[in-house]
Scaffold this motif. Structure first.
Motif: not given
Lengths: 621, 102
Positions: A373, A380, A384, A387-388, A432, A435-436
């Protein structure tokens, strides 16, 4: 320029580019990439001009290509709102991917071949978009298959891409064969494969024709049971995965279904719906146990394609006697809406993963990443957003299109609704998780520790696509030229609206919270440690189809082939071919004995001949 | 004076033909084989002349004229071939003229 000229420019610019590259620029990578990018820009500019031109730019035109007796094969362009929407998606994503490729493939030795492949792909894909009849669509259908093979196989000196490209090609052949049968049967039953003439009605409605045509979509859009090729296709360069295996080519199956919706019957739609639901759920389950960043996205693509197919199948579950076209079109609206938003956010995430892979020096394992990130802020933020969007975060693109599908399912079939909601939970979970593990925590390898943001050519497409991902869900923002498609999107009202909205937000939150809680940013999979049984089961599920096909090919098909070979050796080669040769040989052996080399002896043969002639003439026998 | 009947002519003709035929079958010298061939031709002309005489028609005689003409031409060609063969191979023995087989 007239609309037809403009459309021809759109269609032929990439072909000219591909021809130039193949003929003259094979050793000139820089020039080749410039030519290819110019063609992609021409497609986007001319294509958007066409698409945004409104009703004045909607037309059909065709020319006879082959005339065989009473059978004529025409090449033509059918440009309606559906084609306009698809053309806009292909144009925009195409330019983004071309620009991204400039940076991503900068060091590649075979850059010219790569960009030539992109151009030939753009040409083939646009041919599908424009096609006004199924034969023409089939021709370009095969061409995208070829381009896909070419681009997956780009690094052909390694074994895995070579095998993956073959697998993709063969799996597609299986589906395409059904597609071809469907086209032939459609022509046989209706006397035409022209889309306008089919849309005029008066068709023979059979369950078999749409199902055979659907086989093409099963192959190209990687639905169960032909989905095995898509995860393997990730061996290709990442921009290719974004363009072909996420945004456009794999969506061609959905587009084709929307094109032939006039042929649909309720039974066929039921099959299509369940195929889509099964694919969506299966792929979501597989995505949870992947460790390769691109494989996660590949299974996610599969899952979303299943969503679209299910949406299409849902659209007309109650059509048995009633208003046929209207209800089918509802599915078209939802499917195409999700196709559009998915193209934006999935291309965004694939390009984002490309940026990550590029930044981490071709490390693709998410367990060796982490902490990106801070090192790659643009990637990033945009990733994000992607992903959202895919997990249906409110007010982003995926939220609206997914809700449209969920509402359709809710209204038509509660079981499907439950399964799709479960898929949405899993989607939130694995996205998620990805992403994490990728962006949060601390770097878990040297490559990740030294990651860096790429140049402008890598970040600019991400930003463009991120903007589209944020705005793509608001149908009001689109120019009023796609109304032919967007007017069909189902919109929930009242209590249904509340239930769908609550479900959608609820499943997203559930999946995301579970993922955030479950997965520690560690070098190994938390699920594997906490529940090895579940992890193993999901992995086994992932490979079940591959193992099944392995068994079928090696044990069933190969043995059947051996058996046939045995029969062929005995009967065809042995008795017929060699048998004939043997008879001729025996005759030769006999007559050769007559040739003794003494003139006097020949007189006896002469005498014998006379005797035989005499016997024959006097009719003794 | 005793006059010969048709039977005697035909028998003589048949005997001449058999001599010629067995000459062709059994002799090894090309020249003799050739002469035997001619003998068979002559035997047939003798029979034809006899038939013509005893039937009081000219049919057989006309045949004989044609046969004699063709035979003369054939002899000219055949003897020329045999001479050429002898010049080249130094032999006219049939047993040695087998280069197509051996």
């Amino acid at each position: 320029m007239t609309p037809v000229t403009l459309a021809l420019v759109v269609l032929l610019a990439p072909l000219v580019s591909a021809a130039l590259i193949a003929l003259f620029l094979r050793r000139r990578g820089g020039l080749a990439s410039a030519v290819s990018l110019a063609a992609a820009l021409a497609v986007a500019v001319a294509g958007l001009a066409l698409a945004l031109g409104g009703d004045a730019y909607r037309f059909t035109a065709s020319a006879v290509w082959l005339q065989l007796g009473t059978f004529s094969l025409s090449l033509g362009i059918k440009f309606d709102d559906l084609a306009a929407l698809m053309l806009s998606v292909v144009g925009i994503v195409g330019v983004c991917v071309h620009v991204f490729s400039l940076g991503y493939m900068r060091e590649d030795a075979a850059k010219a071949r790569y960009f030539g492949g992109l151009s030939i792909f753009m040409f083939s894909m646009l041919g599908i978009v424009f096609a006004d009849n199924l034969f023409m669509m089939f021709i370009f259908w095969e061409l995208v298959g070829f381009s896909s093979w070419l681009l997956i196989n780009h690094w052909h000196e390694r074994a895995a891409p070579a095998a993956a490209s073959k697998k993709a090609f063969i799996a597609n052949r299986v589906g395409d064969f059904g597609f071809l049968l469907g086209i032939v049967m459609c022509y046989w039953a209706n006397g035409t494969v022209n889309l306008d003439e089919l849309a005029a009605g008066n068709n023979v409605y059979s369950t078999l024709i749409p199902l055979l045509l659907f086989c093409g979509a099963v192959g190209k859009s990687a639905q169960l049971p032909l989905q095995v090729w898509l995860p393997d296709a990730m061996e290709g360069p990442t921009p290719v995965s974004a363009l072909i295996h996420a945004a456009t080519m794999v969506a061609a199956g959905i587009y084709m279904l929307c094109r032939i919706n006039v042929l649909m019957v309720p039974d066929a739609l039921t099959v299509i719906m369940w195929t889509g639901v099964a694919t969506a759920l299966y792929a979501a389950l597989c995505a949870i146990v992947q460790s390769d960043i691109k494989k996660v996205l590949a299974y996610s693509t599969l899952s979303q394609l299943g969503y679209m197919v299910a949406a299409f199948g849902l659209g007309s579950l109650e059509v048995a006697h009633g208003d046929h076209s209207h209800l089918v079109a509802t599915g078209v609206g939802a499917a195409m809406f999700h196709l559009t938003t998915h193209a934006f956010f999935k291309a965004l995430m694939f390009l984002g993963s490309g940026s990550v892979i590029h930044g981490c020096h071709h490390e693709q394992d998410i367990f060796k990443m982490g902490g990106l990130a801070k090192k790659m802020p643009v990637t990033f933020v945009t990733f994000t957003l992607g992903v959202a969007a895919i997990i249906g975060f409110p007010l982003l693109a995926g939220f609206f299109s997914k809700d449209a599908i969920l509402y359709l399912a809710f209204a038509k079939n509660q079981v499907v609704f439950a399964l799709l909601a479960l898929t949405a939970v899993l989607t939130a979970l694995y996205m998620v998780r990805l992403w994490k593990l990728t962006f949060l925590g601390t770097p878990r390898s040297d490559a990740a520790a030294h990651a860096h943001e790429g140049g402008l050519s890598l970040t600019a497409p991400l930003i463009v696509l991120a903007v589209l991902t944020v705005l793509g869900g608001y149908t009001g923002l689109y120019p009023n030229v796609f109304s032919g498609v967007f007017a069909l999107i189902p919109i929930a009202h009242g209590a249904d609206h509340t239930i769908v909205l609550l479900t959608s937000v609820g499943v997203m939150t559930l999946g995301a919270v579970v993922a955030l809680a479950l997965y520690a940013p560690a070098a190994s999979d938390s699920l594997r440690q906490k529940s090895p049984g579940l992890f193993g089961a999901l992995t086994a599920l992932q490979f079940s189809f591959d193992h099944g096909y392995d068994y079928y090919v090696a044990k069933v098909q190969q043995r059947f082939a051996l058996f046939l070979n045995f029969l062929e050796q005995i009967f065809l080669a042995g008795l017929i071919v060699r048998g004939l040769a043997g008879i001729v040989g025996l005759v030769g052996l006999g007559t050769r004995a007559l040739h003794v080399g003494r003139v006097n002896v020949y007189v006896y043969w002469f005498l014998a001949g006379v005797v035989i002639l005499w016997i024959y003439a006097s009719e003794i026998f | 004076m005793m006059t010969a009947s048709l039977n005697e002519y035909v028998i003589i003709s048949a005997l001449l033909f058999m001599i010629g035929f067995f000459g062709v079958l059994l002799r090894r010298n090309t020249l003799v084989v050739f002469m035997s061939l001619e003998l068979m031709l002559i035997a047939s002309t003798l029979a034809l002349v006899a038939f013509s005489r005893f039937n009081s028609t000219m049919d057989g005689n006309i045949f004989v004229f044609f046969i004699l003409t063709v035979a003369a031409a054939e002899v000219a060609v055949g003897l020329a071939i045999i001479v050429a063969l002898y010049r080249r191979r130094r032999t006219v023995q049939l047993d040695e003229l087998n280069s197509l087989k051996h």
